[in-house]
Design a protein around this motif. Sequence first.
Motif, PDB file in Angstrom:
ATOM      1  N   GLU A   1     -13.575  32.529  -9.286  1.00  0.00           N
ATOM      2  CA  GLU A   1     -12.836  31.596  -8.388  1.00  0.00           C
ATOM      3  C   GLU A   1     -13.088  30.832  -7.222  1.00  0.00           C
ATOM      4  OE1 GLU A   1     -12.298  34.781  -5.174  1.00  0.00           O
ATOM      5  OE2 GLU A   1     -10.966  36.038  -6.082  1.00  0.00           O
ATOM      6  N   GLU A   2     -14.418  30.307  -7.582  1.00  0.00           N
ATOM      7  CA  GLU A   2     -14.630  29.466  -6.961  1.00  0.00           C
ATOM      8  C   GLU A   2     -14.474  28.470  -8.346  1.00  0.00           C
ATOM      9  OE1 GLU A   2     -18.835  27.013  -5.896  1.00  0.00           O
ATOM     10  OE2 GLU A   2     -18.372  28.400  -5.521  1.00  0.00           O
TER      11      GLU A   2
ATOM     12  N   ALA B   1      -8.345  24.188 -11.378  1.00  0.00           N
ATOM     13  CA  ALA B   1      -7.683  23.710 -10.645  1.00  0.00           C
ATOM     14  C   ALA B   1      -6.719  22.697 -10.138  1.00  0.00           C
ATOM     15  CB  ALA B   1      -6.890  25.109 -10.113  1.00  0.00           C
ATOM     16  N   SER B   2      -8.008  22.522  -9.398  1.00  0.00           N
ATOM     17  CA  SER B   2      -7.834  20.967  -8.577  1.00  0.00           C
ATOM     18  C   SER B   2      -9.009  19.974  -9.475  1.00  0.00           C
ATOM     19  CB  SER B   2      -9.290  20.859  -7.712  1.00  0.00           C
ATOM     20  OG  SER B   2      -9.438  21.804  -6.208  1.00  0.00           O
ATOM     21  N   ALA B   3      -9.108  19.267  -9.843  1.00  0.00           N
ATOM     22  CA  ALA B   3      -9.369  18.736 -11.564  1.00  0.00           C
ATOM     23  C   ALA B   3      -7.933  18.466 -12.360  1.00  0.00           C
ATOM     24  CB  ALA B   3     -10.259  18.800 -12.457  1.00  0.00           C
ATOM     25  N   GLY B   4      -6.983  19.740 -12.129  1.00  0.00           N
ATOM     26  CA  GLY B   4      -6.412  19.584 -12.965  1.00  0.00           C
ATOM     27  C   GLY B   4      -6.507  19.715 -14.910  1.00  0.00           C
ATOM     28  N   ASP B   5      -7.323  20.975 -14.486  1.00  0.00           N
ATOM     29  CA  ASP B   5      -7.831  21.345 -16.385  1.00  0.00           C
ATOM     30  C   ASP B   5      -7.353  22.230 -16.358  1.00  0.00           C
ATOM     31  OD1 ASP B   5      -9.654  19.411 -16.493  1.00  0.00           O
ATOM     32  OD2 ASP B   5     -11.458  20.907 -15.523  1.00  0.00           O
ATOM     33  N   ILE B   6      -6.754  23.785 -15.376  1.00  0.00           N
ATOM     34  CA  ILE B   6      -5.624  24.699 -15.270  1.00  0.00           C
ATOM     35  C   ILE B   6      -4.204  24.851 -14.356  1.00  0.00           C
ATOM     36  CG2 ILE B   6      -7.406  26.108 -16.432  1.00  0.00           C
ATOM     37  CD1 ILE B   6      -7.584  27.261 -13.708  1.00  0.00           C
ATOM     38  N   GLN B   7      -3.542  25.081 -14.878  1.00  0.00           N
ATOM     39  CA  GLN B   7      -1.951  25.393 -13.610  1.00  0.00           C
ATOM     40  C   GLN B   7      -2.793  26.230 -12.515  1.00  0.00           C
ATOM     41  OE1 GLN B   7       1.452  25.997 -15.848  1.00  0.00           O
ATOM     42  NE2 GLN B   7       0.727  24.211 -16.465  1.00  0.00           N
ATOM     43  N   ARG B   8      -2.563  25.983 -11.119  1.00  0.00           N
ATOM     44  CA  ARG B   8      -3.145  27.211 -10.038  1.00  0.00           C
ATOM     45  C   ARG B   8      -1.408  28.642 -10.609  1.00  0.00           C
ATOM     46  NH1 ARG B   8      -5.379  24.654  -6.485  1.00  0.00           N
ATOM     47  NH2 ARG B   8      -5.045  22.336  -6.520  1.00  0.00           N
ATOM     48  N   GLU B   9      -0.442  28.088 -11.534  1.00  0.00           N
ATOM     49  CA  GLU B   9      -0.414  29.664 -11.938  1.00  0.00           C
ATOM     50  C   GLU B   9      -1.363  30.376 -12.561  1.00  0.00           C
ATOM     51  OE1 GLU B   9       1.586  26.325 -12.541  1.00  0.00           O
ATOM     52  OE2 GLU B   9       2.133  26.586 -10.063  1.00  0.00           O
TER      53      GLU B   9
ATOM     54  N   ALA C   1      -4.567  30.887 -12.782  1.00  0.00           N
ATOM     55  CA  ALA C   1      -5.999  30.947 -12.042  1.00  0.00           C
ATOM     56  C   ALA C   1      -5.990  32.181 -11.723  1.00  0.00           C
ATOM     57  CB  ALA C   1      -5.399  30.501 -10.440  1.00  0.00           C
ATOM     58  N   GLN C   2      -5.507  32.710 -11.435  1.00  0.00           N
ATOM     59  CA  GLN C   2      -5.839  34.407 -11.500  1.00  0.00           C
ATOM     60  C   GLN C   2      -6.535  35.323 -12.660  1.00  0.00           C
ATOM     61  OE1 GLN C   2      -6.102  36.722  -9.097  1.00  0.00           O
ATOM     62  NE2 GLN C   2      -7.284  37.498 -10.600  1.00  0.00           N
ATOM     63  N   GLU C   3      -5.507  34.547 -13.944  1.00  0.00           N
ATOM     64  CA  GLU C   3      -5.371  35.229 -15.276  1.00  0.00           C
ATOM     65  C   GLU C   3      -7.451  34.348 -15.551  1.00  0.00           C
ATOM     66  OE1 GLU C   3      -3.787  33.666 -19.385  1.00  0.00           O
ATOM     67  OE2 GLU C   3      -2.772  33.151 -18.107  1.00  0.00           O
ATOM     68  N   TRP C   4      -7.678  33.237 -15.176  1.00  0.00           N
ATOM     69  CA  TRP C   4      -8.871  32.916 -15.473  1.00  0.00           C
ATOM     70  C   TRP C   4      -9.656  33.175 -14.545  1.00  0.00           C
ATOM     71  CZ3 TRP C   4     -10.361  28.517 -18.807  1.00  0.00           C
ATOM     72  CH2 TRP C   4      -9.279  27.887 -19.045  1.00  0.00           C
ATOM     73  N   VAL C   5      -9.269  33.660 -13.402  1.00  0.00           N
ATOM     74  CA  VAL C   5     -10.477  34.667 -12.859  1.00  0.00           C
ATOM     75  C   VAL C   5     -11.333  36.139 -13.225  1.00  0.00           C
ATOM     76  CG1 VAL C   5     -11.330  35.227 -10.249  1.00  0.00           C
ATOM     77  CG2 VAL C   5     -10.308  33.480 -10.591  1.00  0.00           C
TER      78      VAL C   5
END
Length: 79
Positions: A26-27, A33-41, A43-47
């Motif tokens: 998650e970190e 996400a903060s760096a704009g490398d992925i979209q916040r939507e 995030a869960q998929e990436w985790v």
Amino acid sequence: MASNERIKKYLDAGTVLGQVTRARAEEIVRELASAGDIQREQAQEWVDHLVERSRKTSEQILDLVRHEVSQQLSKIDAS
């Protein structure tokens, strides 16, 4: 958006030493996400992806160690 190399670097860094905790995943995703490398939507998929990739890497390492131990033991038994 950053290059895929940057994202790959995060993925590799997160899994290189074995199991990544969900908190660490998650970190990492928050940083992406903060760096704009992925979209916040995403995030869960990436985790989930990071945790699963870490689990698979850990299993591969365990399999490798088990195989090597088995080979070494068979050499001892043959003596």
